[in-house]
Design a protein around this motif. Structure first.
Motif, mmCIF file in Angstrom:
data_model
loop_
_atom_site.group_PDB
_atom_site.id
_atom_site.type_symbol
_atom_site.label_atom_id
_atom_site.label_comp_id
_atom_site.label_asym_id
_atom_site.label_seq_id
_atom_site.Cartn_x
_atom_site.Cartn_y
_atom_site.Cartn_z
ATOM 1 N N MET A 1 0.836 -1.190 0.000
ATOM 2 C CA MET A 1 0.000 0.000 0.000
ATOM 3 C C MET A 1 0.880 1.252 0.000
ATOM 4 N N LEU A 2 1.929 1.251 0.822
ATOM 5 C CA LEU A 2 2.809 2.414 0.876
ATOM 6 C C LEU A 2 3.480 2.662 -0.474
ATOM 7 N N THR A 3 3.875 1.598 -1.131
ATOM 8 C CA THR A 3 4.507 1.733 -2.444
ATOM 9 C C THR A 3 3.528 2.317 -3.457
ATOM 10 N N ALA A 4 2.298 1.834 -3.447
ATOM 11 C CA ALA A 4 1.286 2.337 -4.380
ATOM 12 C C ALA A 4 0.997 3.814 -4.127
ATOM 13 N N LEU A 5 0.874 4.195 -2.865
ATOM 14 C CA LEU A 5 0.610 5.598 -2.537
ATOM 15 C C LEU A 5 1.792 6.484 -2.921
ATOM 16 N N SER A 6 2.991 5.990 -2.704
ATOM 17 C CA SER A 6 4.174 6.754 -3.076
ATOM 18 C C SER A 6 4.254 6.933 -4.596
ATOM 19 N N ALA A 7 3.940 5.871 -5.332
ATOM 20 C CA ALA A 7 3.976 5.936 -6.796
ATOM 21 C C ALA A 7 2.969 6.948 -7.342
ATOM 22 N N LYS A 8 1.860 7.107 -6.645
ATOM 23 C CA LYS A 8 0.831 8.059 -7.067
ATOM 24 C C LYS A 8 1.039 9.446 -6.432
ATOM 25 N N ASN A 9 2.158 9.602 -5.711
ATOM 26 C CA ASN A 9 2.489 10.871 -5.062
ATOM 27 C C ASN A 9 1.424 11.281 -4.033
ATOM 28 N N LYS A 10 0.915 10.302 -3.290
ATOM 29 C CA LYS A 10 -0.140 10.547 -2.300
ATOM 30 C C LYS A 10 0.277 10.145 -0.889
ATOM 31 N N LEU A 11 1.506 9.705 -0.717
ATOM 32 C CA LEU A 11 1.966 9.223 0.580
ATOM 33 C C LEU A 11 1.913 10.314 1.645
ATOM 34 N N GLY A 12 2.091 11.559 1.263
ATOM 35 C CA GLY A 12 2.093 12.672 2.206
ATOM 36 C C GLY A 12 0.795 12.822 2.978
ATOM 37 N N LEU A 13 -0.303 12.337 2.441
ATOM 38 C CA LEU A 13 -1.576 12.457 3.149
ATOM 39 C C LEU A 13 -1.660 11.529 4.356
ATOM 40 N N ILE A 14 -0.958 10.404 4.338
ATOM 41 C CA ILE A 14 -0.998 9.528 5.504
ATOM 42 C C ILE A 14 0.173 9.780 6.450
ATOM 43 N N THR A 15 1.211 10.438 5.965
ATOM 44 C CA THR A 15 2.362 10.732 6.821
ATOM 45 C C THR A 15 2.272 12.119 7.441
ATOM 46 N N ASP A 16 1.238 12.854 7.138
ATOM 47 C CA ASP A 16 1.038 14.222 7.625
ATOM 48 C C ASP A 16 1.998 15.231 7.002
ATOM 49 N N ARG A 17 2.717 14.841 5.957
ATOM 50 C CA ARG A 17 3.560 15.799 5.245
ATOM 51 C C ARG A 17 2.674 16.783 4.484
ATOM 52 N N ILE A 18 1.495 16.324 4.094
ATOM 53 C CA ILE A 18 0.505 17.192 3.459
ATOM 54 C C ILE A 18 -0.658 17.297 4.436
ATOM 55 N N SER A 19 -0.775 18.428 5.075
ATOM 56 C CA SER A 19 -1.823 18.580 6.081
ATOM 57 C C SER A 19 -3.106 19.121 5.447
ATOM 58 N N LYS A 20 -4.181 18.938 6.163
ATOM 59 C CA LYS A 20 -5.486 19.380 5.689
ATOM 60 C C LYS A 20 -5.537 20.912 5.694
ATOM 61 N N PRO A 21 -5.802 21.526 4.534
ATOM 62 C CA PRO A 21 -5.889 22.997 4.500
ATOM 63 C C PRO A 21 -7.202 23.491 5.108
ATOM 64 N N LYS A 22 -7.235 24.743 5.433
ATOM 65 C CA LYS A 22 -8.464 25.335 5.969
ATOM 66 C C LYS A 22 -9.559 25.259 4.904
#
Length: 139
Positions: A1-22
């Motif tokens: 799952m982590l590999t698939a999310l990383s390949a789609k450039n979406k891993l940041g959403l589960i690692t909190d690198r991309i936080s929820k905007p206002k």
């Protein structure tokens, strides 16, 4: 799952690198769409019972945290089961490539299921590698 999310450039959403905007942010709708898409990916890959138990969460980060808390920890019985399976596995009717692949998979699973004390001297990976090579040379 982590590999698939990383390949789609979406891993940041589960690692909190991309936080929820206002909510009033111009990026909120993009974040929401990605969050919903990943929730769908994850829940579609889970059994129905587990998927139903995580549907109450609003963010993929919360779902990932819950799943990781429930299933991400190793347990001793699995470790012992893998050790036993490794010791009982024989080549039998398998060709050497299939046998080696099976043994290698078991060793990889065993190393990821390790629950003992953490090695701070660096000897454990070398120990595991030596045992893999010893075990694979015995046919």
């Amino acid at each position: 799952m982590l590999t698939a999310l990383s390949a789609k450039n979406k891993l940041g959403l589960i690692t909190d690198r991309i936080s929820k905007p206002k909510f009033n942010s111009p990026y909120y709708h993009f974040w929401e769409r990605c969050n919903d898409m990943i929730i769908a990916w994850i829940t579609n890959s889970l059994s129905r019972d587990i998927a139903n138990s995580v549907m109450c969460f609003d963010t993929v980060k919360d779902i990932w945290t819950d799943i990781n808390e429930r299933f991400g920890t190793s347990n001793g019985s699995k470790y012992i089961q893998l050790q036993r399976e490794i010791s009982l596995t024989s080549q039998g009717h398998l060709d050497i490539a299939t046998y080696f692949t099976k043994q290698r998979g078991l060793w990889d699973e065993l190393s990821s299921a390790y629950i003992g004390p953490v090695c701070s001297c660096g000897a454990l990976p070398k120990f595991i590698e030596e045992h893999k090579s010893i075990n694979s040379s015995v046919v």
